[in-house]
Design a protein around this motif. Structure first.
Motif, PDB file in Angstrom:
ATOM      1  N   GLN A   1       0.801  -1.219   0.000  1.00  0.00           N
ATOM      2  CA  GLN A   1       0.000   0.000   0.000  1.00  0.00           C
ATOM      3  C   GLN A   1       0.833   1.268   0.000  1.00  0.00           C
ATOM      4  O   GLN A   1       0.439   2.262  -0.588  1.00  0.00           O
ATOM      5  N   LEU A   2       1.974   1.232   0.667  1.00  0.00           N
ATOM      6  CA  LEU A   2       2.731   2.463   0.858  1.00  0.00           C
ATOM      7  C   LEU A   2       4.214   2.317   0.522  1.00  0.00           C
ATOM      8  O   LEU A   2       5.060   2.744   1.285  1.00  0.00           O
ATOM      9  N   PRO A   3       4.564   1.760  -0.618  1.00  0.00           N
ATOM     10  CA  PRO A   3       5.990   1.541  -0.883  1.00  0.00           C
ATOM     11  C   PRO A   3       6.807   2.830  -0.955  1.00  0.00           C
ATOM     12  O   PRO A   3       7.941   2.858  -0.511  1.00  0.00           O
ATOM     13  N   GLN A   4       6.258   3.888  -1.467  1.00  0.00           N
ATOM     14  CA  GLN A   4       7.026   5.133  -1.565  1.00  0.00           C
ATOM     15  C   GLN A   4       7.270   5.747  -0.193  1.00  0.00           C
ATOM     16  O   GLN A   4       8.335   6.286   0.080  1.00  0.00           O
ATOM     17  N   GLN A   5       6.289   5.673   0.693  1.00  0.00           N
ATOM     18  CA  GLN A   5       6.463   6.233   2.031  1.00  0.00           C
ATOM     19  C   GLN A   5       7.416   5.406   2.870  1.00  0.00           C
ATOM     20  O   GLN A   5       8.078   5.926   3.741  1.00  0.00           O
ATOM     21  N   LEU A   6       7.473   4.107   2.593  1.00  0.00           N
ATOM     22  CA  LEU A   6       8.322   3.244   3.395  1.00  0.00           C
ATOM     23  C   LEU A   6       9.766   3.224   2.924  1.00  0.00           C
ATOM     24  O   LEU A   6      10.652   2.835   3.660  1.00  0.00           O
ATOM     25  N   ALA A   7      10.023   3.608   1.685  1.00  0.00           N
ATOM     26  CA  ALA A   7      11.376   3.534   1.135  1.00  0.00           C
ATOM     27  C   ALA A   7      12.327   4.448   1.905  1.00  0.00           C
ATOM     28  O   ALA A   7      11.984   5.558   2.276  1.00  0.00           O
ATOM     29  N   THR A   8      13.513   3.945   2.150  1.00  0.00           N
ATOM     30  CA  THR A   8      14.558   4.701   2.822  1.00  0.00           C
ATOM     31  C   THR A   8      15.714   4.877   1.851  1.00  0.00           C
ATOM     32  O   THR A   8      16.292   3.885   1.402  1.00  0.00           O
ATOM     33  N   PRO A   9      16.057   6.113   1.496  1.00  0.00           N
ATOM     34  CA  PRO A   9      17.184   6.283   0.572  1.00  0.00           C
ATOM     35  C   PRO A   9      18.494   5.835   1.216  1.00  0.00           C
ATOM     36  O   PRO A   9      18.649   5.914   2.434  1.00  0.00           O
ATOM     37  N   ALA A  10      19.407   5.359   0.389  1.00  0.00           N
ATOM     38  CA  ALA A  10      20.720   4.948   0.882  1.00  0.00           C
ATOM     39  C   ALA A  10      21.424   6.151   1.497  1.00  0.00           C
ATOM     40  O   ALA A  10      21.306   7.271   1.011  1.00  0.00           O
TER      41      ALA A  10
END
Length: 138
Positions: free
Chosen positions: A117-126
């Motif tokens: 549902q929320l892949p963009q909100q959960l992504a953490t940049p390196a």
């Protein structure tokens, strides 16, 4: 900076009977958001879950036939608890601690649904990307 997603973790834990707590962390084991744990417990669980996820990724890369070594789920079961660890987005790990009576299929489903549902909100940049961006702004 990352939005406070504690409410999502709270909702996940409340939705699945037997779930106790949840931590959203970066792939390198830094706790970002948590529910159901004291601060020091969340940091400890995040470090452990990050290590477990890293190990699982190495197994997938070495023996799973996928160069990315994506981690779908890792389960650690003890006499008193079950730890579910998944990597819902690049650079992000979700760990949920539950009691032995939890419905594992339901919890796995809900964890996957949260990630879908929320892949963009959960992504953490390196961290290297963040440092490079900060240096470029000087």
């Amino acid at each position: 900076m990352t939005d406070d997603l504690t409410w999502l973790l709270h909702r996940l834990v409340d939705r699945v009977p037997g779930s106790r707590s949840a931590v959203l962390l970066s792939a390198d084991g830094i706790a970002k958001n948590w529910y159901g744990l004291a601060d020091d417990e969340a940091e400890t669980l995040a470090a452990m879950a990050g290590s477990i996820c890293s190990l699982a990724k190495a197994v997938g890369t070495r023996f799973g036939g996928t160069p990315e070594g994506n981690v779908r789920q890792v389960l650690v079961e003890t006499d008193g608890s079950i730890l579910f660890v998944t990597a819902p987005s690049i650079g992000t790990v979700l760990a949920v601690l539950a009691g032995p009576g939890v419905d594992a299929a339901t919890l796995s489903y809900e964890m996957g649904r949260l990630g879908d549902q929320l892949p963009q909100q959960l992504a953490t940049p390196a961290r290297q990307d963040i440092a490079a961006a900060q240096l470029g702004n000087r």
